[in-house]
Design a protein around this motif. Sequence first.
Motif, PDB file in Angstrom:
ATOM      1  N   LEU A  24      -3.327   1.175   1.334  1.00  0.00           N
ATOM      2  CA  LEU A  24      -2.369   1.490   2.400  1.00  0.00           C
ATOM      3  C   LEU A  24      -0.964   1.689   1.836  1.00  0.00           C
ATOM      4  CD1 LEU A  24      -3.348  -0.967   5.275  1.00  0.00           C
ATOM      5  CD2 LEU A  24      -3.423   1.523   5.345  1.00  0.00           C
ATOM      6  N   ILE A  25      -0.588   0.809   0.948  1.00  0.00           N
ATOM      7  CA  ILE A  25       0.746   0.903   0.336  1.00  0.00           C
ATOM      8  C   ILE A  25       0.849   2.179  -0.485  1.00  0.00           C
ATOM      9  CG2 ILE A  25       2.349  -0.175  -1.303  1.00  0.00           C
ATOM     10  CD1 ILE A  25       1.113  -2.900  -0.401  1.00  0.00           C
ATOM     11  N   ALA A  26      -0.189   2.474  -1.265  1.00  0.00           N
ATOM     12  CA  ALA A  26      -0.181   3.655  -2.131  1.00  0.00           C
ATOM     13  C   ALA A  26      -0.129   4.958  -1.336  1.00  0.00           C
ATOM     14  CB  ALA A  26      -1.403   3.638  -3.044  1.00  0.00           C
ATOM     15  N   LYS A  27      -0.720   4.967  -0.158  1.00  0.00           N
ATOM     16  CA  LYS A  27      -0.729   6.169   0.672  1.00  0.00           C
ATOM     17  C   LYS A  27       0.590   6.376   1.412  1.00  0.00           C
ATOM     18  CE  LYS A  27      -5.705   6.235   1.393  1.00  0.00           C
ATOM     19  NZ  LYS A  27      -6.799   6.047   2.349  1.00  0.00           N
ATOM     20  N   SER A  28       1.417   5.352   1.437  1.00  0.00           N
ATOM     21  CA  SER A  28       2.714   5.420   2.113  1.00  0.00           C
ATOM     22  C   SER A  28       3.818   5.385   1.066  1.00  0.00           C
ATOM     23  CB  SER A  28       2.899   4.204   3.025  1.00  0.00           C
ATOM     24  OG  SER A  28       1.818   4.051   3.897  1.00  0.00           O
ATOM     25  N   TYR A  68      12.566  -8.063   7.953  1.00  0.00           N
ATOM     26  CA  TYR A  68      11.393  -7.265   7.600  1.00  0.00           C
ATOM     27  C   TYR A  68      11.260  -7.086   6.093  1.00  0.00           C
ATOM     28  CZ  TYR A  68      11.387  -6.278  12.559  1.00  0.00           C
ATOM     29  OH  TYR A  68      11.360  -6.419  13.915  1.00  0.00           O
ATOM     30  N   HIS A  69      10.018  -6.987   5.653  1.00  0.00           N
ATOM     31  CA  HIS A  69       9.704  -6.742   4.247  1.00  0.00           C
ATOM     32  C   HIS A  69       8.962  -5.410   4.167  1.00  0.00           C
ATOM     33  CE1 HIS A  69      10.373 -11.060   4.279  1.00  0.00           C
ATOM     34  NE2 HIS A  69      10.548 -10.989   2.969  1.00  0.00           N
ATOM     35  N   TYR A  70       9.395  -4.580   3.235  1.00  0.00           N
ATOM     36  CA  TYR A  70       8.784  -3.264   3.042  1.00  0.00           C
ATOM     37  C   TYR A  70       8.190  -3.202   1.636  1.00  0.00           C
ATOM     38  CZ  TYR A  70      11.268  -2.059   7.273  1.00  0.00           C
ATOM     39  OH  TYR A  70      11.720  -2.035   8.570  1.00  0.00           O
ATOM     40  N   PHE A  71       6.994  -2.686   1.544  1.00  0.00           N
ATOM     41  CA  PHE A  71       6.261  -2.674   0.291  1.00  0.00           C
ATOM     42  C   PHE A  71       6.035  -1.248  -0.201  1.00  0.00           C
ATOM     43  CE2 PHE A  71       5.501  -6.577   2.447  1.00  0.00           C
ATOM     44  CZ  PHE A  71       5.572  -7.525   1.441  1.00  0.00           C
ATOM     45  N   SER A  72       6.096  -1.103  -1.528  1.00  0.00           N
ATOM     46  CA  SER A  72       5.841   0.184  -2.173  1.00  0.00           C
ATOM     47  C   SER A  72       5.144  -0.087  -3.505  1.00  0.00           C
ATOM     48  CB  SER A  72       7.147   0.956  -2.395  1.00  0.00           C
ATOM     49  OG  SER A  72       8.007   0.221  -3.234  1.00  0.00           O
TER      50      SER A  72
END
Length: 92
Positions: A24-28, A68-72
């Motif tokens: 999910l992270i990789a696709k975003s 909020y925490h955002y992941f990449s």
Amino acid sequence: MAKVKISKVAKALADETRCKIFELIAKSKEISCKEITEKVGLKQPTISHHLKTLQESGIVNVRKEGQYHYFSVNERALEEFSNYITKFISKR
């Protein structure tokens, strides 16, 4: 990439749920913990536990904005891991 880090990445990706989260992270470009929780369908504390493992392995970055925490994806760490694996494939 140090062998310790290689083993952390391998262990992080050895779990089926973490693999789903990583995908999910990789696709975003970037995705919030809330979005991941909604898409995976597990409770937020469980998702947070898995995200922490991915982050500690070095293949996921986290950016905090307010509450909020955002992941990449950490592209460099992923490339190093890929290069490590590729060494063994090309020797065959």
